[in-house]
Structure formats: C-alpha cells, structure tokens
Design an enzyme around this catalytic site. Structure first.
Site, PDB file in Angstrom:
ATOM      1  N   GLY A   1      59.250  51.992  45.583  1.00 12.63           N
ATOM      2  CA  GLY A   1      59.588  51.243  43.974  1.00 12.63           C
ATOM      3  C   GLY A   1      60.966  51.197  43.793  1.00 12.63           C
TER       4      GLY A   1
ATOM      5  N   GLY B   1      63.642  52.577  42.257  1.00 20.85           N
ATOM      6  CA  GLY B   1      64.207  53.820  41.954  1.00 20.85           C
ATOM      7  C   GLY B   1      65.405  53.697  41.057  1.00 20.85           C
TER       8      GLY B   1
ATOM      9  N   GLY C   1      69.001  57.629  40.101  1.00 21.68           N
ATOM     10  CA  GLY C   1      68.712  56.003  39.569  1.00 21.68           C
ATOM     11  C   GLY C   1      70.231  55.296  39.102  1.00 21.68           C
TER      12      GLY C   1
ATOM     13  N   ARG D   1      71.474  41.895  38.755  1.00 23.92           N
ATOM     14  CA  ARG D   1      71.053  40.960  39.907  1.00 23.92           C
ATOM     15  C   ARG D   1      70.253  39.891  39.402  1.00 23.92           C
ATOM     16  NH1 ARG D   1      69.340  44.660  45.055  1.00 23.92           N
ATOM     17  NH2 ARG D   1      67.467  45.240  43.874  1.00 23.92           N
TER      18      ARG D   1
ATOM     19  N   ASP E   1      60.699  47.255  52.747  1.00 29.50           N
ATOM     20  CA  ASP E   1      60.743  47.302  51.350  1.00 29.50           C
ATOM     21  C   ASP E   1      62.021  46.481  50.883  1.00 29.50           C
ATOM     22  OD1 ASP E   1      61.712  49.780  52.540  1.00 29.50           O
ATOM     23  OD2 ASP E   1      62.966  50.178  50.857  1.00 29.50           O
TER      24      ASP E   1
ATOM     25  N   ASP F   1      68.735  43.583  48.872  1.00 28.89           N
ATOM     26  CA  ASP F   1      69.375  44.976  48.843  1.00 28.89           C
ATOM     27  C   ASP F   1      70.471  45.288  49.909  1.00 28.89           C
ATOM     28  OD1 ASP F   1      67.301  45.684  47.071  1.00 28.89           O
ATOM     29  OD2 ASP F   1      66.493  47.112  48.397  1.00 28.89           O
TER      30      ASP F   1
END
Ligand code: AMP
Ligand code: MG
Length: 520
Positions: free
Chosen positions: A100, A102, A135, A192, A269, A279
């Site tokens: 998820g 994070g 985070g 982003r 992911d 990412d």
C-alpha cells in the site's frame, strides 16, 4: 484560483471504514482516508512548468503560499479528500502481502483539457500502510524522482510525472547503505501526477485474499475509466484488458532498453497498470553497455532486476497479474495466449527497436546477427551506450575504416582496445556498411532518424548526484539546469555540451552514482 480537486476514485470505489491513522491490514477496501502531516518549514525548490501547463496551473499560482502548502501537505484544499491506496505485491520474486501507499498520500484529481490527473504527495507522512516506515522521503531520492520523471516524459517514455519538489524543513533518519551508519537528512516531498497510480499489486491483493467481489469492482472501474474503448466489463473485455496491459508493459520495457534505463526494483507493486514508469527508487542509466548491470545494491546478489533481465521480469510480473485476474475469467488459455504473444512480440519488437537505433528502415534477415554481434562487442570493453549510439549516426557508411574513429569517444579506456578487438570492430563496421548500402535513405536523413531514437542527454547517475550534493548544501541551481537540459534530450544543445560526456572516474564506485539502495 484555488486548485479544484475532483474525487472520482474515492467516490466510485469502496473506502476503508476505519478513519484512524494506525498501521494495520485493510480488508475489503481500495483505500483509506488519511491526512498528510504538517511540516515545520516547507520550501518549494522547483516546479515543472511543462506539467503546470498541462494541468492548467498558471506560473503565478505556483508562487503562492497556498500552492506551497498544498503540495507539501500543509494544507488540505477544500475540495480534496486525501487518501492512501491499498495494494500488495511480489517483491524480489516472493509474495509480500499488503504493502500500500506507505508514504504517498493522494489529493484527488484535477480535470483540465478533457484529461483527468491524479495528484499524490510522496513523503507526506505515515498512513495505515506504512508498516515499519516513517512515511517520509529524503531530499536525495526526491530530487532523483523529480528530475527523472520529467526527463523520461521528455524522452517520450511513458511515466508518472512530477509537479513539484519541496523541502519539508524536517529531518529524516536514514541508513543509506543499510550498514549501521544511520544519519539525519533533509526531508522532502514530491507531488507526483498521473492519470492513475494503480499498480499490478492493487489487483493482486484482492485475489490473494480471495476477495473476488473487490477484485471485480476494481477491474470494472479500471476498464470503465482507463480502457473504455474495450467496451463493457465482462469476461471478454477482462481478457482484452489483460492484453492491453501486456502490450503497454512490453512497450514500456522496450523503451527502457532503448535508452539504457534500469528501473532497479521491478516488484509487482511498482508496475503501473497503465504501463508507466512508476516509483523511481534505485534506478540508474547504463554508462558502459552491460546487460548484467543493476544500480540496486539491495539486489547485488541475484541481480534479478539487471538491465538485460527487464523484459523477462516484466513477463514474470504479467504472469502474476494473470493469476490475479484468473478468478474473473476462469479460463487459463486466453491468458496464456497473451503471455505467449508477449514473448513473440518481444523478439520482433526488440529487433525493430535496434534497427531504429541503427538507422535501418528496411527489414533484412541478417539484422539479427548484426545486432547480436554489436551487443557482444559493446560488452567486451566498457563502452558508453549513449555516446556510442549518438556518435554512430556520424558514420556515413562509405568507408568502414572510419567507423572505429567515429565511435572512439565512447570507450572508457582506449588502452583496453587490443589489436584483435579493433579488428573485430572493423569487421562489424564492414557488416554495418554493407547493410547500409541496401538502404535507400540518405546519410542526412538517417542521421536525423537516429537522433530521434538515440538521446544525446540522459540523467546519468552522477549528474543527479551532483545536483543532490549541491542541494544538500543549499544550492538548488543544478536542479534547474538539469531540468532545462533534459527537456530536449534529443536535440543538440551546444551551450550544454559538457553534459554530453562519459561518467567521470570519481563517480565509478561512488554511492549514489554506481551504488544505490532502496533507502530513500
Ligand atoms: P518501494 O520499494 O519504494 O516501492 O516501496 C515498497 C513499499 O514500502 C511501498 O508500500 C511503500 O509505500 C513502502 N515504503 C517505502 N518507504 C517507506 C517509508 N519511508 N515509510 C513508509 N512506507 C514506506
Ligand atoms: Mg513502490
């Protein structure tokens, strides 16, 4: 005018009913509402003027305090309902369960010029998906993500975008090489932007939990919103959806191979359902052409995500997506057919991509051999990929003896070129010259074509590192210089020629240049 957010994703899909921001497993929900964290001294370092224009944000608006606060999470716009997405993933070949967002918090969507864009703050504080993480994100990795996202876009490679780069004013503790040397670094947030941040892992998580209702809801949403040309969601369009994802993924990986981009962490992911580069972690650009190279020190042992392995890893990831979608389709054959065509298409398309790099318009049987010979030669001694292909466009095809001289500046150490090796290069140029002689394109036209396929400027690892080191000392000028340079990667830029050169020796084994970890 304040940014108007739409809440399309959250209004159409099921939310986590728990509103508390505690780390936990989130079941039967696509996302959790969560607010970004306030930071002590936010400061905007750069804004992508190109992306602003696409989003309908005026330059003057980006100067406002309101903009600064929104893109650093210090203010939640009235129309925004921030949330973190729920996804799982296969990491380094193993199912990792729930991951998820994070450290990414979505603000909602902006609609402009008939397009819908999702905005997301990376590094804006913990979410229910943060697991052991804080985070947060540090300045160095944020500069890398910011610059590379926009650079990829200007290379015409599918990617998520980056609107802004900002300091939070807070310190973040990181152990860069995971060797017990943790130190405080400056915290940063990147805003982003993407039509969607959905990943393979968003589908895998529901399949893994046997929550077929949620899986179907999400697939139907994806088809309706992002693949509407496939028609109504049903078993047939589910297969077509998978085919589209496979085609987009194949295209993406071929584009990476074309320019020598190594993603570094191709976990499921980190695979966008829209086939975008997503990412930016320990990615890198090939300097010496080397199929075995990976920038990611966390992957040093197996080199799973090395340059030459990216096409087969993308296929492996597609297998995982096929498995995840299977419960909706209940037939393996159509999915297997798609996977099989990926293999066939890859062979044909990668050869075509290499033809383009070599400036060949027609298709000839001997092209495969020409390419194989070249790839093997390029790896015998360290040969700079970007310089090699760009310089190759200066080969007129008249005299094969000229070839070696033309590409000379691509070699890192000319002393390594033995007599035998030089002869091998002459032989290759002979082969190339013969091949060019059956083409009908003129030298000038070929050169132009090759310039459109072989970029002159890419974000070499050391370049990003120079920008980082300066920025860590309060000088942000190089961020803008590189941003401007990489807006036109295929053009000649005579006043910026210094960036058209091999990696300097000091960067060969330097952390941040040749060695990167997942610590960010
Ligand atoms: P990555 O390898 O960066 O794509 O991250 C893999 C997973 O770890 C994702 O679920 C991220 O959200 C999460 N993650 C990475 N860094 C952090 C962090 N500093 N705090 C919380 N979660 C993180
Ligand atoms: Mg990730």
């Amino acid at each position: 005018m304040p940014i108007q957010f739409k809440n399309h994703f959250t209004s159409k899909l099921p939310a986590d009913s728990i509103l508390e921001n505690t780390r936990r497993q989130v079941e039967n929900a696509m996302f959790s509402y969560v607010n970004p964290m306030k930071t002590s001294n936010p400061k905007l370092l750069h804004v992508s003027d190109k992306l602003c224009a696409e989003l309908g944000i005026k330059h003057s608006e980006t100067k406002s305090n309101e903009f600064l606060k929104i893109v650093t999470g210090n203010k939640v716009a009235e129309t925004s309902k921030p949330y973190a997405m729920n996804y799982g993933g296969h990491q380094f070949g193993h199912w990792a369960g729930q991951l998820g967002d994070g450290r990414a918090i979505n603000l909602g969507e902006i609609e402009y010029n008939q397009r819908r864009w999702s905005l997301q703050l990376k590094g804006a504080g913990p979410t229910p998906y943060s697991r052991q993480g804080d985070g947060l994100a540090v300045l160095r990795s944020s500069i890398r993500e910011y610059l590379c996202s926009e650079a990829m876009h200007h290379l015409n490679i599918p990617t998520t975008r980056a609107l802004s780069l900002a300091l939070t004013g807070d310190k973040v503790l990181r152990d860069i090489m995971y060797n017990g040397n943790a130190a405080y670094e400056q915290g940063a947030v990147v805003c982003r932007v993407s039509p969607s941040f959905l990943r393979f892992g968003n589908y895998e998580i529901f399949s893994a939990r046997n929550d077929i209702t949620s899986l179907q809801t999400l697939v139907n949403y994806t088809i309706t919103e992002h693949f509407s040309y496939l028609g109504k969601p049903n078993k047939k369009s589910y297969v077509e959806f998978f085919r589209e994802v496979a085609n987009k993924t194949l295209h993406l990986v071929l584009e990476w191979q074309r320019v020598g981009f190594v993603h570094g962490v191709m976990n499921t992911d980190n695979m966008s359902i829209l086939g975008l580069t997503i990412d930016y972690g320990p990615y890198g650009w090939l300097e010496g052409f080397d199929l075995g190279w990976t920038p990611n020190t966390t992957d040093k042992q197996n080199k799973r995500y090395r340059y030459g392995n990216q096409p087969s890893i993308a296929l492996w990831n597609l297998y995982q997506l096929a498995n995840a979608l299977y419960p909706l389709i209940e037939e393996a054959t159509p999915l297997e057919e798609v996977l099989e065509s990926y293999k066939q298409d890859y062979l044909a398309d990668s050869l075509q991509m290499m033809r383009n790099k070599l400036g060949l318009i027609s298709n000839k049987q001997e092209d495969e051999k020409l390419v194989q010979n070249l790839e093997s030669l390029l790896q015998k001694v360290e040969t700079d990929m970007t310089l090699f292909f760009r310089e190759l466009s200066n080969f007129s095809g008249k005299n094969s003896k000229d070839g070696f001289n033309i590409i000379q500046k691509a070699f890192y150490n000319l002393d390594e070129l033995t007599k035998e090796l030089k002869e091998e290069w002459h032989a290759w140029f002979d082969q190339y010259k013969n091949r060019l002689s059956v083409e009908s394109t003129s030298f000038e036209k070929r050169k132009k074509l090759m310039h459109q396929t072989n970029p002159k400027y890419v974000l070499r690892n050391y370049m990003a590192q120079l920008a980082i080191e300066k920025a860590e000392n309060g000088d942000y000028s190089l961020i803008d210089e590189l941003y401007q340079l990489l807006k036109n990667p295929y053009e000649e830029q005579p006043d910026r020629e210094k960036w058209y050169s091999k990696r300097p020796e000091w960067a060969r084994h330097k952390i941040g240049c040749s060695m990167l970890s997942c610590s960010s």
